[in-house]
Write a protein that holds these residues in place. Structure first.
Motif, PDB file in Angstrom:
ATOM      1  N   UNK B 182      69.451 -39.922 -94.196  1.00  0.00           N
ATOM      2  CA  UNK B 182      69.380 -41.306 -94.629  1.00  0.00           C
ATOM      3  C   UNK B 182      68.833 -42.191 -93.516  1.00  0.00           C
ATOM      4  N   UNK B 183      68.436 -43.395 -93.900  1.00  0.00           N
ATOM      5  CA  UNK B 183      68.026 -44.374 -92.907  1.00  0.00           C
ATOM      6  C   UNK B 183      69.239 -44.849 -92.120  1.00  0.00           C
ATOM      7  N   UNK B 184      69.056 -45.063 -90.836  1.00  0.00           N
ATOM      8  CA  UNK B 184      70.142 -45.665 -90.077  1.00  0.00           C
ATOM      9  C   UNK B 184      69.600 -46.518 -88.941  1.00  0.00           C
ATOM     10  N   UNK B 185      70.448 -47.431 -88.501  1.00  0.00           N
ATOM     11  CA  UNK B 185      70.121 -48.281 -87.365  1.00  0.00           C
ATOM     12  C   UNK B 185      71.284 -48.239 -86.405  1.00  0.00           C
ATOM     13  N   UNK B 186      71.001 -47.791 -85.209  1.00  0.00           N
ATOM     14  CA  UNK B 186      72.079 -47.713 -84.229  1.00  0.00           C
ATOM     15  C   UNK B 186      71.588 -48.214 -82.881  1.00  0.00           C
ATOM     16  N   UNK B 187      72.560 -48.583 -82.082  1.00  0.00           N
ATOM     17  CA  UNK B 187      72.266 -48.851 -80.686  1.00  0.00           C
ATOM     18  C   UNK B 187      72.190 -47.486 -80.004  1.00  0.00           C
ATOM     19  N   UNK B 188      71.327 -47.371 -78.992  1.00  0.00           N
ATOM     20  CA  UNK B 188      71.248 -46.098 -78.273  1.00  0.00           C
ATOM     21  C   UNK B 188      72.490 -45.968 -77.395  1.00  0.00           C
ATOM     22  N   UNK B 189      73.524 -45.369 -77.975  1.00  0.00           N
ATOM     23  CA  UNK B 189      74.818 -45.336 -77.297  1.00  0.00           C
ATOM     24  C   UNK B 189      74.807 -44.450 -76.059  1.00  0.00           C
ATOM     25  N   UNK B 190      74.015 -43.387 -76.111  1.00  0.00           N
ATOM     26  CA  UNK B 190      73.926 -42.504 -74.938  1.00  0.00           C
ATOM     27  C   UNK B 190      73.343 -43.297 -73.772  1.00  0.00           C
ATOM     28  N   UNK B 191      72.260 -43.983 -74.069  1.00  0.00           N
ATOM     29  CA  UNK B 191      71.616 -44.813 -73.047  1.00  0.00           C
ATOM     30  C   UNK B 191      72.590 -45.881 -72.538  1.00  0.00           C
ATOM     31  N   UNK B 217      80.749 -41.968 -83.873  1.00  0.00           N
ATOM     32  CA  UNK B 217      79.632 -41.455 -83.084  1.00  0.00           C
ATOM     33  C   UNK B 217      79.355 -42.309 -81.851  1.00  0.00           C
ATOM     34  N   UNK B 218      79.688 -43.598 -81.958  1.00  0.00           N
ATOM     35  CA  UNK B 218      79.405 -44.474 -80.832  1.00  0.00           C
ATOM     36  C   UNK B 218      80.195 -44.060 -79.596  1.00  0.00           C
ATOM     37  N   UNK B 219      81.467 -43.700 -79.827  1.00  0.00           N
ATOM     38  CA  UNK B 219      82.304 -43.275 -78.717  1.00  0.00           C
ATOM     39  C   UNK B 219      81.761 -42.006 -78.073  1.00  0.00           C
ATOM     40  N   UNK B 220      81.430 -41.054 -78.916  1.00  0.00           N
ATOM     41  CA  UNK B 220      80.883 -39.783 -78.435  1.00  0.00           C
ATOM     42  C   UNK B 220      79.611 -40.026 -77.640  1.00  0.00           C
ATOM     43  N   UNK B 221      78.746 -40.887 -78.189  1.00  0.00           N
ATOM     44  CA  UNK B 221      77.463 -41.161 -77.544  1.00  0.00           C
ATOM     45  C   UNK B 221      77.626 -41.799 -76.170  1.00  0.00           C
ATOM     46  N   UNK B 222      78.522 -42.761 -76.106  1.00  0.00           N
ATOM     47  CA  UNK B 222      78.703 -43.463 -74.836  1.00  0.00           C
ATOM     48  C   UNK B 222      79.276 -42.528 -73.774  1.00  0.00           C
ATOM     49  N   UNK B 223      80.141 -41.636 -74.201  1.00  0.00           N
ATOM     50  CA  UNK B 223      80.687 -40.640 -73.280  1.00  0.00           C
ATOM     51  C   UNK B 223      79.587 -39.696 -72.797  1.00  0.00           C
ATOM     52  N   UNK B 224      78.746 -39.310 -73.734  1.00  0.00           N
ATOM     53  CA  UNK B 224      77.617 -38.427 -73.403  1.00  0.00           C
ATOM     54  C   UNK B 224      76.730 -39.082 -72.338  1.00  0.00           C
ATOM     55  N   UNK B 225      76.529 -40.392 -72.496  1.00  0.00           N
ATOM     56  CA  UNK B 225      75.732 -41.134 -71.510  1.00  0.00           C
ATOM     57  C   UNK B 225      76.379 -41.125 -70.144  1.00  0.00           C
ATOM     58  N   UNK B 226      77.708 -41.273 -70.152  1.00  0.00           N
ATOM     59  CA  UNK B 226      78.437 -41.225 -68.885  1.00  0.00           C
ATOM     60  C   UNK B 226      78.189 -39.881 -68.193  1.00  0.00           C
ATOM     61  N   UNK B 227      78.339 -38.788 -68.956  1.00  0.00           N
ATOM     62  CA  UNK B 227      78.134 -37.454 -68.388  1.00  0.00           C
ATOM     63  C   UNK B 227      76.723 -37.324 -67.814  1.00  0.00           C
ATOM     64  N   UNK B 228      75.753 -37.839 -68.575  1.00  0.00           N
ATOM     65  CA  UNK B 228      74.350 -37.747 -68.181  1.00  0.00           C
ATOM     66  C   UNK B 228      74.125 -38.420 -66.830  1.00  0.00           C
ATOM     67  N   UNK B 229      74.694 -39.599 -66.675  1.00  0.00           N
ATOM     68  CA  UNK B 229      74.522 -40.350 -65.437  1.00  0.00           C
ATOM     69  C   UNK B 229      75.197 -39.635 -64.270  1.00  0.00           C
ATOM     70  N   UNK B 230      76.407 -39.162 -64.533  1.00  0.00           N
ATOM     71  CA  UNK B 230      77.168 -38.451 -63.501  1.00  0.00           C
ATOM     72  C   UNK B 230      76.360 -37.250 -62.997  1.00  0.00           C
TER      73      UNK B 230
END
Lengths: 363, 363
Positions: B182-191, B217-230
């Motif tokens: 489906x179509x969706x609009x999200x903030x890039x939570x990982x970023x 998904x937003x929570x998961x994404x933001x955590x993923x971003x944290x890991x990425x930066x670390x």
DNA sequence: ACAAAAAAGATGTACGTACAAGTTGATATA
DNA sequence: TATATCAACTTGTACGTACATCTTTTTTGT
């Protein structure tokens, strides 16, 4: 059909429609029987049946086997059909108090199988007009409205009269238009203003200012409360310390350019009654910009008990605005009107105040 | 009628209905002519006309003079009738970010003559089910949905499939269910998570904690971003310093009883990435209760840039959540789907951060 | 006076005929 | 080849008849 005129059944159904609009055939009452119409118009009964059939399909008439054909009640059709819906029109949404109102409304409505249609007016009568037209065209069973500029004469009076003619129940919140005897639910704004001013006076303040919104009833009411308290305590109010603003110039007022003027007008004042937390927050920022702090240099009281009151630099003493309660009550009242169509009811909620630390005790 | 069976025209209209549902008569295509049906069923043509007539009144069939009778397109009827409406289903409303989303949606919709029907799920799948059923029954031309618990398998999958079968356009916001295109609009939570963590690391922090919501998904994404930066900065993360909560236990978590446990788990950590401003505010209050302050004792970064971020005791460095933009974009996309029915589109908005003073620069 | 039965009057179903009017594709004509 | 015409097929209108079924009123019988 040899000519360009309407078909016989179209002529007849139009004739019936006109008679309903003329109130010759009154709502709920029986129209002439098929055979009578047939002989009166010299049409066959089948043709009469076709004419009536289209009006039944449109929901204007109701056939009852063995009894006759009746003019249907306007509300009957919608409720008999499927999901019921009510329209909610508020002035804003992204201010802090509105979501709680909507939330309260929504809770009651979904419990009763209703859906909610939302319109936002930005406190502009022209937008209100659009909202009313759109929502009514989409077909609702009732309306909950926060009127635009409730302190001024009702600019969409004609529309509200149309709503009344359609017997569409309506409940106003946060204000009402004088002269229309509709149901409304409001906070006792006079009492709120009085309570806040009392708090300042009880803490030793005697020179009290105020910042109020001039274009809705809530602002007028809260100011009236201030006056009441001042009078009760045998004090006087300096008119130049009462600052009035309208919806349109709020951001202009508090963005920096007017700082000097505002500070000048509040000069000497030790306590300020603010229209709401948003104004209070803007005032706190204004003072901070100019090297002053709350409550050390100025005491502030306000209305809404919002996020802002709880989390600001200085926690605000603020009247609790029971948004959810107002929403729930409005929805309940509207549903009562829809189901039992009773007399208009005027609910005035008693305010109570949440004391925090934005008021300094003077000796 | 001598027996209790259905009348002939009722039999026939039911037969036609079934054939439409069986896809024997496909939408938009012609059904057999009146004469053919009459001879096939051995009914008179008048009886056939009556059967078809009821289905035409229901909007299932469309008669075209001289051409034939066609199965009507599902959207056709509503759009030909009167006011068009779209349904909006969000998880909450009295949280701070939702009003801006709704506001954005509403702005686009009213400009295009649409009305908005609102449903609130409280992030509970059972409420989502009710909302979907109610709003769909009331007849909408499209849906904008913030799905409940988007990180978990879709509990209302069957309903969403029904929506697809009805060719009802749908746009998801703030998340989407995996597996449905489906179509969706999200903030890039990982970023977003990555940017926030980068800020902490750039300011000299190396022991970083986080508080995230686990059921969307937003929570998961933001955590993923944290890991990425670390990882990018060759640091490590201590799992016990990452605190997960769900919708249900938010208030329980931060009301005081869990203070010790939370402080213990954040022990040694100098910077915390919070799921949103609400969590950040709760954490600030928790720290204050326990004699600690921000950013002196702990640095905090967060997402939403809400009222809270601007007015809290300590002004929060926070990712800007473009609620109105998301709402507007979602409405625009949905209208495109309704009018031109194009392919699903996935919009991922780039986050940007508003720097304030909740991060302490470490040596 | 009361209750059952019948009659009257309303809509519902079903068939029939006839012709009007719009649409489409095949045929004839220029 | 292009165009006009026509035939065939479609739904639309209109009238007619007959009987079924339901409701209300009147009559009838006790």
């Amino acid at each position: 059909m040899i000519n360009n005129e309407l078909s016989k059944h179209a002529v007849l159904s139009q004739w019936i429609k006109e008679n309903i609009e003329n109130n010759t055939f009154k709502i709920g009452e029986k129209i002439p029987s098929e055979n009578e119409l047939a002989s009166r118009f010299m049409f066959s009964r089948q043709t009469v049946r076709q004419a009536i059939g289209t009006l039944v399909a449109e929901g204007i008439l109701v056939r009852e086997h063995g009894r006759g054909t009746y003019v249907s009640l306007p509300g009957k059709k919608a409720s008999a059909e499927k999901a019921m819906r009510i329209g909610v029109i508020t002035t804003y949404l992204d201010d802090y108090v509105f979501p709680s109102i909507i939330h309260g409304i929504e809770e009651i409505l979904t419990d009763n199988g209703y859906t909610l249609s939302l319109g936002i007016t930005h406190n502009r009568p022209s937008d209100e007009e659009n909202c009313l037209i759109q929502i009514m065209q989409s077909g609702v069973d009732g309306l909950i409205v926060e009127g635009t500029k409730s302190a001024l004469p009702n600019p969409n009076g004609r529309l509200y009269e149309q709503i009344k003619e359609k017997h569409l129940p309506i409940v106003f919140i946060n204000g009402y238009y004088r002269g229309y005897n509709d149901s409304y639910i409001i906070l006792d704004d006079v009492k709120a203003g009085e309570m806040l001013t009392d708090i300042l006076i009880d803490n030793g303040h005697s020179l009290i200012g105020g910042i109020f919104k001039s274009d809705d009833l809530q602002g007028i009411g809260r100011y009236e409360g201030l006056l009441k308290s001042i009078k009760k305590n045998n004090l006087t109010v300096n008119d130049s310390s009462i600052i009035w603003y309208t919806t349109e110039d709020f951001s202009y007022f508090f963005e920096g350019r007017m700082d000097k003027i505002i500070l000048d007008r509040l000069n000497g004042v030790t306590g300020v009654v603010c229209y709401n937390d948003l104004v209070a927050a803007a005032l706190v920022r204004l003072l901070k910009r100019n090297g002053k702090s709350v409550p050390e240099d100025l005491s502030i009281v306000s209305v809404d008990n919002s996020f802002l009151a709880k989390h600001m630099v200085c926690n605000l003493t603020s009247i609790v605005y029971p948004g959810k309660k107002i929403g729930k009550k409005a929805a309940q009242l509207l549903l009562q009107h829809i189901n039992h169509s009773q007399k208009p009811e005027h609910v005035i909620l008693e305010p109570y105040v949440k004391i925090r630390d934005s008021v300094k005790k003077l000796p």
